[in-house]
Design an enzyme around this catalytic site. Structure first.
Site, PDB file in Angstrom:
ATOM      1  N   ASN A   1     -12.572   9.636   1.903  1.00 21.14           N
ATOM      2  CA  ASN A   1     -11.399  10.426   2.244  1.00 21.14           C
ATOM      3  C   ASN A   1     -11.874  11.785   2.748  1.00 21.14           C
ATOM      4  O   ASN A   1     -13.040  11.929   3.122  1.00 21.14           O
ATOM      5  CB  ASN A   1     -10.435  10.529   1.052  1.00 21.14           C
ATOM      6  CG  ASN A   1     -11.066  11.182  -0.169  1.00 21.14           C
ATOM      7  OD1 ASN A   1     -11.894  12.091  -0.064  1.00 21.14           O
ATOM      8  ND2 ASN A   1     -10.673  10.733  -1.358  1.00 21.14           N
TER       9      ASN A   1
ATOM     10  N   ASN B   1      -9.560   4.928  -9.876  1.00 18.81           N
ATOM     11  CA  ASN B   1     -10.575   5.316  -8.915  1.00 18.81           C
ATOM     12  C   ASN B   1     -10.539   6.826  -8.670  1.00 18.81           C
ATOM     13  O   ASN B   1      -9.530   7.494  -8.896  1.00 18.81           O
ATOM     14  CB  ASN B   1     -10.355   4.575  -7.601  1.00 18.81           C
ATOM     15  CG  ASN B   1      -9.043   4.963  -6.950  1.00 18.81           C
ATOM     16  OD1 ASN B   1      -8.928   5.983  -6.287  1.00 18.81           O
ATOM     17  ND2 ASN B   1      -8.026   4.123  -7.145  1.00 18.81           N
TER      18      ASN B   1
ATOM     19  N   LYS C   1       0.212   4.509   3.512  1.00 23.40           N
ATOM     20  CA  LYS C   1      -0.381   5.849   3.427  1.00 23.40           C
ATOM     21  C   LYS C   1      -1.750   5.851   4.080  1.00 23.40           C
ATOM     22  O   LYS C   1      -2.509   4.883   3.953  1.00 23.40           O
ATOM     23  CB  LYS C   1      -0.501   6.295   1.969  1.00 23.40           C
ATOM     24  CG  LYS C   1      -0.951   7.747   1.813  1.00 23.40           C
ATOM     25  CD  LYS C   1      -0.871   8.211   0.368  1.00 23.40           C
ATOM     26  CE  LYS C   1      -2.091   7.793  -0.447  1.00 23.40           C
ATOM     27  NZ  LYS C   1      -2.063   8.359  -1.811  1.00 23.40           N
TER      28      LYS C   1
ATOM     29  N   LYS D   1      -5.287   8.541   5.193  1.00 17.89           N
ATOM     30  CA  LYS D   1      -6.009   9.771   4.908  1.00 17.89           C
ATOM     31  C   LYS D   1      -6.007  10.690   6.120  1.00 17.89           C
ATOM     32  O   LYS D   1      -6.074  10.239   7.269  1.00 17.89           O
ATOM     33  CB  LYS D   1      -7.452   9.456   4.497  1.00 17.89           C
ATOM     34  CG  LYS D   1      -7.569   8.564   3.265  1.00 17.89           C
ATOM     35  CD  LYS D   1      -6.933   9.212   2.047  1.00 17.89           C
ATOM     36  CE  LYS D   1      -7.122   8.362   0.802  1.00 17.89           C
ATOM     37  NZ  LYS D   1      -6.495   8.977  -0.397  1.00 17.89           N
TER      38      LYS D   1
ATOM     39  N   ASP E   1      -2.331  11.911   3.315  1.00 16.31           N
ATOM     40  CA  ASP E   1      -2.998  12.448   2.128  1.00 16.31           C
ATOM     41  C   ASP E   1      -4.254  13.193   2.535  1.00 16.31           C
ATOM     42  O   ASP E   1      -5.183  12.611   3.097  1.00 16.31           O
ATOM     43  CB  ASP E   1      -3.351  11.275   1.201  1.00 16.31           C
ATOM     44  CG  ASP E   1      -4.026  11.711  -0.089  1.00 16.31           C
ATOM     45  OD1 ASP E   1      -4.165  12.919  -0.333  1.00 16.31           O
ATOM     46  OD2 ASP E   1      -4.424  10.816  -0.864  1.00 16.31           O
ATOM     47  N   ALA E   2      -4.289  14.512   2.237  1.00 15.78           N
ATOM     48  CA  ALA E   2      -5.440  15.349   2.582  1.00 15.78           C
ATOM     49  C   ALA E   2      -6.443  15.478   1.445  1.00 15.78           C
ATOM     50  O   ALA E   2      -7.492  16.105   1.619  1.00 15.78           O
ATOM     51  CB  ALA E   2      -4.972  16.738   2.997  1.00 15.78           C
ATOM     52  N   ASN E   3      -6.139  14.915   0.278  1.00 19.07           N
ATOM     53  CA  ASN E   3      -7.058  14.916  -0.859  1.00 19.07           C
ATOM     54  C   ASN E   3      -7.576  16.309  -1.216  1.00 19.07           C
ATOM     55  O   ASN E   3      -8.728  16.486  -1.592  1.00 19.07           O
ATOM     56  CB  ASN E   3      -8.227  13.962  -0.621  1.00 19.07           C
ATOM     57  CG  ASN E   3      -7.800  12.506  -0.708  1.00 19.07           C
ATOM     58  OD1 ASN E   3      -7.671  11.835   0.318  1.00 19.07           O
ATOM     59  ND2 ASN E   3      -7.546  12.020  -1.905  1.00 19.07           N
TER      60      ASN E   3
ATOM     61  N   GLU F   1       0.688  14.884   1.341  1.00 12.36           N
ATOM     62  CA  GLU F   1       0.110  14.857  -0.014  1.00 12.36           C
ATOM     63  C   GLU F   1      -1.125  15.736  -0.167  1.00 12.36           C
ATOM     64  O   GLU F   1      -2.002  15.737   0.692  1.00 12.36           O
ATOM     65  CB  GLU F   1      -0.250  13.405  -0.370  1.00 12.36           C
ATOM     66  CG  GLU F   1      -0.901  13.241  -1.728  1.00 12.36           C
ATOM     67  CD  GLU F   1      -1.214  11.791  -2.045  1.00 12.36           C
ATOM     68  OE1 GLU F   1      -2.074  11.548  -2.908  1.00 12.36           O
ATOM     69  OE2 GLU F   1      -0.597  10.886  -1.428  1.00 12.36           O
TER      70      GLU F   1
ATOM     71  N   GLU G   1      -2.095  14.195  -8.700  1.00 12.19           N
ATOM     72  CA  GLU G   1      -2.978  13.146  -9.212  1.00 12.19           C
ATOM     73  C   GLU G   1      -4.224  13.704  -9.879  1.00 12.19           C
ATOM     74  O   GLU G   1      -4.875  13.010 -10.655  1.00 12.19           O
ATOM     75  CB  GLU G   1      -3.378  12.194  -8.087  1.00 12.19           C
ATOM     76  CG  GLU G   1      -4.341  12.784  -7.066  1.00 12.19           C
ATOM     77  CD  GLU G   1      -4.752  11.789  -5.993  1.00 12.19           C
ATOM     78  OE1 GLU G   1      -5.956  11.487  -5.914  1.00 12.19           O
ATOM     79  OE2 GLU G   1      -3.878  11.330  -5.242  1.00 12.19           O
TER      80      GLU G   1
ATOM     81  N   ASP H   1      -1.399  10.663 -13.008  1.00  6.49           N
ATOM     82  CA  ASP H   1      -1.936   9.328 -13.300  1.00  6.49           C
ATOM     83  C   ASP H   1      -2.333   9.288 -14.764  1.00  6.49           C
ATOM     84  O   ASP H   1      -3.294   9.922 -15.182  1.00  6.49           O
ATOM     85  CB  ASP H   1      -3.148   9.074 -12.391  1.00  6.49           C
ATOM     86  CG  ASP H   1      -3.777   7.705 -12.592  1.00  6.49           C
ATOM     87  OD1 ASP H   1      -3.454   7.017 -13.575  1.00  6.49           O
ATOM     88  OD2 ASP H   1      -4.614   7.322 -11.748  1.00  6.49           O
TER      89      ASP H   1
ATOM     90  N   HIS I   1      -0.413   8.047  -9.101  1.00  8.82           N
ATOM     91  CA  HIS I   1      -1.642   7.641  -8.415  1.00  8.82           C
ATOM     92  C   HIS I   1      -2.294   6.497  -9.182  1.00  8.82           C
ATOM     93  O   HIS I   1      -2.060   6.312 -10.374  1.00  8.82           O
ATOM     94  CB  HIS I   1      -2.583   8.849  -8.361  1.00  8.82           C
ATOM     95  CG  HIS I   1      -4.020   8.528  -8.092  1.00  8.82           C
ATOM     96  ND1 HIS I   1      -4.924   8.250  -9.101  1.00  8.82           N
ATOM     97  CD2 HIS I   1      -4.725   8.461  -6.937  1.00  8.82           C
ATOM     98  CE1 HIS I   1      -6.116   8.028  -8.564  1.00  8.82           C
ATOM     99  NE2 HIS I   1      -6.018   8.145  -7.269  1.00  8.82           N
TER     100      HIS I   1
ATOM    101  N   GLU J   1       1.747   3.592  -6.833  1.00  8.58           N
ATOM    102  CA  GLU J   1       0.811   3.378  -5.735  1.00  8.58           C
ATOM    103  C   GLU J   1       0.280   1.942  -5.781  1.00  8.58           C
ATOM    104  O   GLU J   1       0.318   1.275  -6.821  1.00  8.58           O
ATOM    105  CB  GLU J   1      -0.344   4.366  -5.843  1.00  8.58           C
ATOM    106  CG  GLU J   1      -1.271   4.385  -4.642  1.00  8.58           C
ATOM    107  CD  GLU J   1      -2.236   5.558  -4.664  1.00  8.58           C
ATOM    108  OE1 GLU J   1      -2.645   6.000  -3.586  1.00  8.58           O
ATOM    109  OE2 GLU J   1      -2.584   6.028  -5.765  1.00  8.58           O
ATOM    110  N   SER J   2      -0.241   1.474  -4.645  1.00  9.82           N
ATOM    111  CA  SER J   2      -0.875   0.158  -4.592  1.00  9.82           C
ATOM    112  C   SER J   2      -2.041   0.215  -3.620  1.00  9.82           C
ATOM    113  O   SER J   2      -1.967   0.878  -2.579  1.00  9.82           O
ATOM    114  CB  SER J   2       0.131  -0.898  -4.117  1.00  9.82           C
ATOM    115  OG  SER J   2      -0.489  -2.161  -3.983  1.00  9.82           O
ATOM    116  N   TYR J   3      -3.130  -0.470  -3.969  1.00 10.13           N
ATOM    117  CA  TYR J   3      -4.304  -0.570  -3.102  1.00 10.13           C
ATOM    118  C   TYR J   3      -4.508  -2.036  -2.718  1.00 10.13           C
ATOM    119  O   TYR J   3      -5.181  -2.781  -3.427  1.00 10.13           O
ATOM    120  CB  TYR J   3      -5.550  -0.053  -3.817  1.00 10.13           C
ATOM    121  CG  TYR J   3      -5.530   1.421  -4.122  1.00 10.13           C
ATOM    122  CD1 TYR J   3      -5.843   2.358  -3.148  1.00 10.13           C
ATOM    123  CD2 TYR J   3      -5.216   1.878  -5.394  1.00 10.13           C
ATOM    124  CE1 TYR J   3      -5.836   3.707  -3.423  1.00 10.13           C
ATOM    125  CE2 TYR J   3      -5.202   3.236  -5.688  1.00 10.13           C
ATOM    126  CZ  TYR J   3      -5.512   4.150  -4.699  1.00 10.13           C
ATOM    127  OH  TYR J   3      -5.499   5.488  -4.971  1.00 10.13           O
TER     128      TYR J   3
END
Length: 389
Positions: free
Chosen positions: A19, A53, A181, A183, A212-214, A238, A264, A291, A321, A340-342
């Site tokens: 990210n 994660n 979503k 990055k 999402d910019a983390n 985000e 998160e 989270d 998250h 959320e889902s991955y």
């Protein structure tokens, strides 16, 4: 009624993705199994937990401080007063003996892993899904039958071009997700805007795309992205700045009219309360992503919900998250805004019950005791293999 064994292992969830802030090439996670003396269907009841994660395995903290405290505690001090089940609140308090307040860093991950396993065991001992246990014990007795989920992806990947990014998003839409979503912040602004527009060609409207910019941006950059993204009317923007820089978040709220999301990387109810008070977050449109698996577990998460409630936020503002089944159970049982889902990363520590599909952006829950790990065949195998249970 007692805990007879607690086992901990470290597993790899490495991936070549990145990210805006970190890559996942050496990412690990802790897995914990809490073995009880209770027997269901001829086998001991075992509760499982793991951390989300983005934070590494917490085995040092687990084995040096938190697990020894539980092993040394009198068994009766960890169960309900009526002796019918484990008591997650007593177990949490035992783990936190001799821990000073503040400094909510990696220890919150260690405690959260064990806490997840304890709640899994508690619901299994009761013979009900965790979401039902939460609704009956801490809610109004009713639960959501399905939960809003979005597909988190859009990572930077070596050689990944816009067409591959578009293909990824098409796969998510074909799986039943409506909101996806991606990055941002790992490339220059003009390149990220090009990537955003490429995804919008697939999903159609900004309301189906979150970015999402983390936590990568300083204030100037965060504002520049906000100005550039305004016309797209995105689902959310985000974690623009450092998670503890409430000033950046507050300033963004003055100029960015669209929904924002963050939280998160805040790991206590005190930090969550400070975000609600000083971060400019708006209850009528913004999202909170705490989270529980990273922030001391569900015991602390319930304190967090109480704290933000006093600041004008609802549980429906919360979309955690992590993409794990504990948050899914909390979302259904305590009526959060979603989860959320991955779909394609961090396997097998992702996904939900086998055979339950995402439909129109929502996913159902299995009618199975506990968190439902046993209904995710790849995940339960990985946890059993790691802990020899």
């Amino acid at each position: 009624m007692k805990i007879v064994d607690i086992r901990e292992a470290v597993v790899s969830i490495s991936s070549p993705i990145r990210n805006a802030f970190i890559d996942f090439s050496k990412m690990t996670a802790s897995v914990v199994a809490v073995v009880t003396d209770q027997v269901k269907d001829g086998k001991p009841v075992v509760g499982y937990g793991f951390n989300s994660n983005g934070r590494y395995a917490a085995s040092g903290l687990l084995n040096e401080r938190f697990l020894p405290r539980l092993r040394e505690a009198a068994p009766e001090s960890l169960i309900r007063d009526d002796g019918t089940n484990l008591d997650p609140h007593k177990i949490w308090a035992t783990m936190m003996v001799n821990e000073k307040p503040g400094g909510h860093g990696e220890r919150s991950v260690a405690v959260g892993v064990v806490d997840m396993a304890v709640w899994d065991a508690v619901a299994k001992i009761n013979g009900v899904p965790l979401y039902k246990h939460l609704a009956d014990t801490y809610g109004d007795g009713t639960h959501d039958d399905s939960v809003f989920v979005y597909a988190a992806g859009g990572y930077y990947y070596p050689g990944k071009d816009d067409s591959q990014l578009q293909d990824e998003m098409r796969r998510y839409r074909a799986m039943g997700y409506e909101v996806v979503k991606m990055k941002i912040g790992g490339a220059p602004l003009d390149e990220d805007i090009r990537r955003i527009e490429a995804v919008l060609e697939v999903v159609g409207e900004g309301k189906y795309l979150a970015v999402d910019a983390n936590g990568r941006f300083d204030l100037e950059t965060a504002l520049a992205y906000a100005e550039a993204m305004k016309p797209y009317n995105l689902f959310w923007y985000e974690e623009a700045g450092d998670p503890l820089d409430y000033h950046i978040q507050n300033e963004l709220s003055k100029v960015y009219p669209g929904p924002m999301a963050t939280g998160e990387n805040l790991f206590s109810h005190q930090d969550a309360r400070n975000l609600a008070r000083y971060g400019g977050m708006r209850p009528d449109r913004d999202w909170l992503q705490f989270d529980c698996a990273l922030s001391y577990g569900l015991v602390e998460y319930m304190r967090t919900l109480e704290a933000i409630g006093k600041e004008g936020f609802s549980s429906r503002n919360c979309v955690p998250h992590g993409g794990h089944q504990l948050s899914l159970n909390i979302a259904a049982g305590l009526k959060l805004g979603g989860n959320e889902s991955y779909p394609e990363v961090f396997k097998p520590f992702c996904g939900f019950a086998d055979g339950i599909k995402v439909e129109n952006g929502r996913v159902g829950l299995p009618d199975a005791p506990g968190i439902g790990f046993e209904q995710n065949s790849a995940l339960i195998k990985a946890m059993r293999d790691a802990t020899n249970t």
